[in-house]
Write a protein that holds these residues in place. Structure first.
Motif, mmCIF file in Angstrom:
data_model
loop_
_atom_site.group_PDB
_atom_site.id
_atom_site.type_symbol
_atom_site.label_atom_id
_atom_site.label_comp_id
_atom_site.label_asym_id
_atom_site.label_seq_id
_atom_site.Cartn_x
_atom_site.Cartn_y
_atom_site.Cartn_z
ATOM 1 N N LEU A 1 -3.184 -15.375 -4.848
ATOM 2 C CA LEU A 1 -1.815 -14.919 -4.576
ATOM 3 C C LEU A 1 -1.809 -13.852 -3.483
ATOM 4 O O LEU A 1 -0.909 -13.820 -2.645
ATOM 5 C CB LEU A 1 -1.184 -14.374 -5.852
ATOM 6 N N GLY A 2 -2.838 -13.015 -3.478
ATOM 7 C CA GLY A 2 -2.958 -12.016 -2.415
ATOM 8 C C GLY A 2 -3.133 -12.664 -1.053
ATOM 9 O O GLY A 2 -2.573 -12.204 -0.050
ATOM 10 N N LYS A 3 -3.898 -13.759 -1.000
ATOM 11 C CA LYS A 3 -4.100 -14.476 0.262
ATOM 12 C C LYS A 3 -2.825 -15.196 0.706
ATOM 13 O O LYS A 3 -2.548 -15.287 1.909
ATOM 14 C CB LYS A 3 -5.245 -15.471 0.115
ATOM 15 N N ILE A 4 -2.072 -15.733 -0.253
ATOM 16 C CA ILE A 4 -0.819 -16.425 0.093
ATOM 17 C C ILE A 4 0.173 -15.427 0.681
ATOM 18 O O ILE A 4 0.919 -15.731 1.607
ATOM 19 C CB ILE A 4 -0.234 -17.138 -1.139
ATOM 20 N N VAL B 1 1.283 -6.385 -10.594
ATOM 21 C CA VAL B 1 1.174 -5.022 -10.051
ATOM 22 C C VAL B 1 0.024 -4.942 -9.042
ATOM 23 O O VAL B 1 0.198 -4.442 -7.920
ATOM 24 C CB VAL B 1 0.946 -4.006 -11.197
ATOM 25 N N ARG B 2 -1.118 -5.402 -9.438
ATOM 26 C CA ARG B 2 -2.294 -5.303 -8.558
ATOM 27 C C ARG B 2 -2.123 -6.102 -7.274
ATOM 28 O O ARG B 2 -2.492 -5.648 -6.181
ATOM 29 C CB ARG B 2 -3.538 -5.779 -9.323
ATOM 30 N N ILE B 3 -1.549 -7.294 -7.403
ATOM 31 C CA ILE B 3 -1.388 -8.146 -6.207
ATOM 32 C C ILE B 3 -0.364 -7.543 -5.250
ATOM 33 O O ILE B 3 -0.569 -7.534 -4.024
ATOM 34 C CB ILE B 3 -0.955 -9.571 -6.612
ATOM 35 N N LEU B 4 0.729 -7.031 -5.788
ATOM 36 C CA LEU B 4 1.745 -6.405 -4.930
ATOM 37 C C LEU B 4 1.152 -5.218 -4.179
ATOM 38 O O LEU B 4 1.487 -4.981 -3.018
ATOM 39 C CB LEU B 4 2.949 -5.971 -5.772
ATOM 40 N N GLY B 5 0.269 -4.501 -4.835
ATOM 41 C CA GLY B 5 -0.404 -3.397 -4.159
ATOM 42 C C GLY B 5 -1.283 -3.888 -3.020
ATOM 43 O O GLY B 5 -1.323 -3.287 -1.935
ATOM 44 N N GLU B 6 -1.995 -4.997 -3.245
ATOM 45 C CA GLU B 6 -2.876 -5.552 -2.214
ATOM 46 C C GLU B 6 -2.076 -6.107 -1.040
ATOM 47 O O GLU B 6 -2.480 -5.964 0.114
ATOM 48 C CB GLU B 6 -3.751 -6.656 -2.816
ATOM 49 N N LEU C 1 1.464 1.618 -5.635
ATOM 50 C CA LEU C 1 2.443 2.339 -4.816
ATOM 51 C C LEU C 1 1.749 3.129 -3.698
ATOM 52 O O LEU C 1 2.248 3.191 -2.568
ATOM 53 C CB LEU C 1 3.271 3.272 -5.703
ATOM 54 N N GLU C 2 0.606 3.711 -4.005
ATOM 55 C CA GLU C 2 -0.147 4.440 -2.985
ATOM 56 C C GLU C 2 -0.623 3.509 -1.865
ATOM 57 O O GLU C 2 -0.566 3.866 -0.682
ATOM 58 C CB GLU C 2 -1.349 5.141 -3.626
ATOM 59 N N LYS C 3 -1.102 2.325 -2.260
ATOM 60 C CA LYS C 3 -1.564 1.346 -1.260
ATOM 61 C C LYS C 3 -0.432 0.905 -0.346
ATOM 62 O O LYS C 3 -0.601 0.772 0.867
ATOM 63 C CB LYS C 3 -2.165 0.132 -1.959
ATOM 64 N N ILE C 4 0.737 0.672 -0.951
ATOM 65 C CA ILE C 4 1.900 0.268 -0.142
ATOM 66 C C ILE C 4 2.317 1.385 0.802
ATOM 67 O O ILE C 4 2.642 1.137 1.973
ATOM 68 C CB ILE C 4 3.066 -0.134 -1.074
ATOM 69 N N GLU C 5 2.292 2.613 0.303
ATOM 70 C CA GLU C 5 2.692 3.781 1.119
ATOM 71 C C GLU C 5 1.743 3.936 2.306
ATOM 72 O O GLU C 5 2.182 4.204 3.437
ATOM 73 C CB GLU C 5 2.670 5.040 0.264
#
Length: 300
Positions: free
Chosen positions: A225-228, A252-257, A293-297
């Motif tokens: 899903l992260g690759k897609i 949660v984890r995938i959205l962060g990635e 959230l930190e990864k997205i920021e």
């Protein structure tokens, strides 16, 4: 009159029947209560004579109590090459006896063309081991897939995940079906291949795979899903409210990635909302939300 004498007499009788090409006589010996060794010699003679009339009695012998009689029946059927024997021989591919299966594969290889279509159909069976053996039998026949759909089912049966990824969008639907396979190894491989292909059709099935009972499958589904990427964002946001803890945590984890800003508000809301499944779940999941959230920021 001793047992050894009677045995030699029976064997000699089989030799005479073979010499006269007396197929009916040999069939009678096969169906009799004679010593198993005598019946095996009758089977060998029937195979050498190649008589079609012997196919049905030999098919019945595939279920004989004596394993050597069963083995020789498969071998004789391969020599006779009767199309009627194809289905019974294919069913032997499900047998627990590996040597018996090998003899069935060899027999199907001898029978040739009449065995091809039933074996192609067997590539879609729900039993993964059976599919693999059907593919091995097709290899014996030097069969090659006629189109990408056949190639997809054949490659899934052989667990050739790199080949499936190479096939691309033609393999997506068969791989989606494989996410529900009985074998966790097949489910894991299918998830990985779908990630390499990157087709949006796989998003919802892969989200469901986040709840698979095997962690190895969950991990591959998350990576896929992260690759897609972008096509998975909205479905993953919705998955934050899924009833399954595994699906919520994976989302949660995938959205962060992926790191898309659209996930910030729903993740923040989920963390602050006292009624949220995420806010009331384990502390580790709460920390994963913060990490996401930190990864997205950082990406923003």
């Amino acid at each position: 009159m001793g047992i050894v004498y009677l045995f030699k007499q029976d064997v000699g009788n089989v030799e005479k029947l073979r010499g006269r090409k007396d197929v009916l006589g040999l069939i009678k010996v096969l169906q009799s209560k004679s010593d198993s060794e005598v019946r095996i010699k009758a089977e060998k003679a029937l195979g050498e004579l190649g008589a079609e009339i012997a196919v049905e009695p030999l098919i019945l012998a595939l279920k004989d109590d004596n394993w050597r009689v069963r083995y020789e029946a498969a071998r004789a059927l391969g020599k006779i090459k009767g199309a009627m024997a194809v289905e019974p021989l294919i069913q032997i591919l499900k047998d627990e006896d590996g040597d018996f299966r090998m003899r069935a594969v060899a027999a199907l290889g001898n029978i040739g063309e009449p065995a091809v279509e039933p074996l192609i159909l067997a590539l879609n069976d729900e039993d993964g081991d059976f599919r693999m053996r059907a593919a091995a039998a097709l290899d014996e026949l030097d069969w090659k897939p006629g189109d990408d759909t056949e190639r997809s089912h054949y490659s899934i049966a052989k667990k050739e995940w790199d080949e499936l990824a190479r096939l691309g969008e033609q393999a997506v639907e068969p791989l989606i079906l494989a996410l529900n396979d009985e074998s966790w190894e097949v489910r894991r491989g299918a998830a990985a291949a779908l990630g390499e292909i990157g087709d949006a059709r796989a998003v919802e099935p892969l989200i469901l795979a986040l709840n698979d009972e095997y962690r190895n499958v969950n991990i591959k589904a998350e990576k896929a899903l992260g690759k897609i990427g972008e096509p998975a964002i909205e479905p993953l946001i919705l998955a934050l409210n899924d009833e399954s803890w595994g699906v919520r945590g994976g989302a949660v984890r995938i959205l962060g990635e992926i790191g898309d800003a659209r996930a910030v508000e729903p993740l923040t809301h989920a963390l602050k909302d006292e009624g949220s499944d995420l806010s009331t779940s384990q502390v580790t999941t709460q920390q994963e939300v913060k990490d996401a959230l930190e990864k997205i920021e950082k990406r923003g």
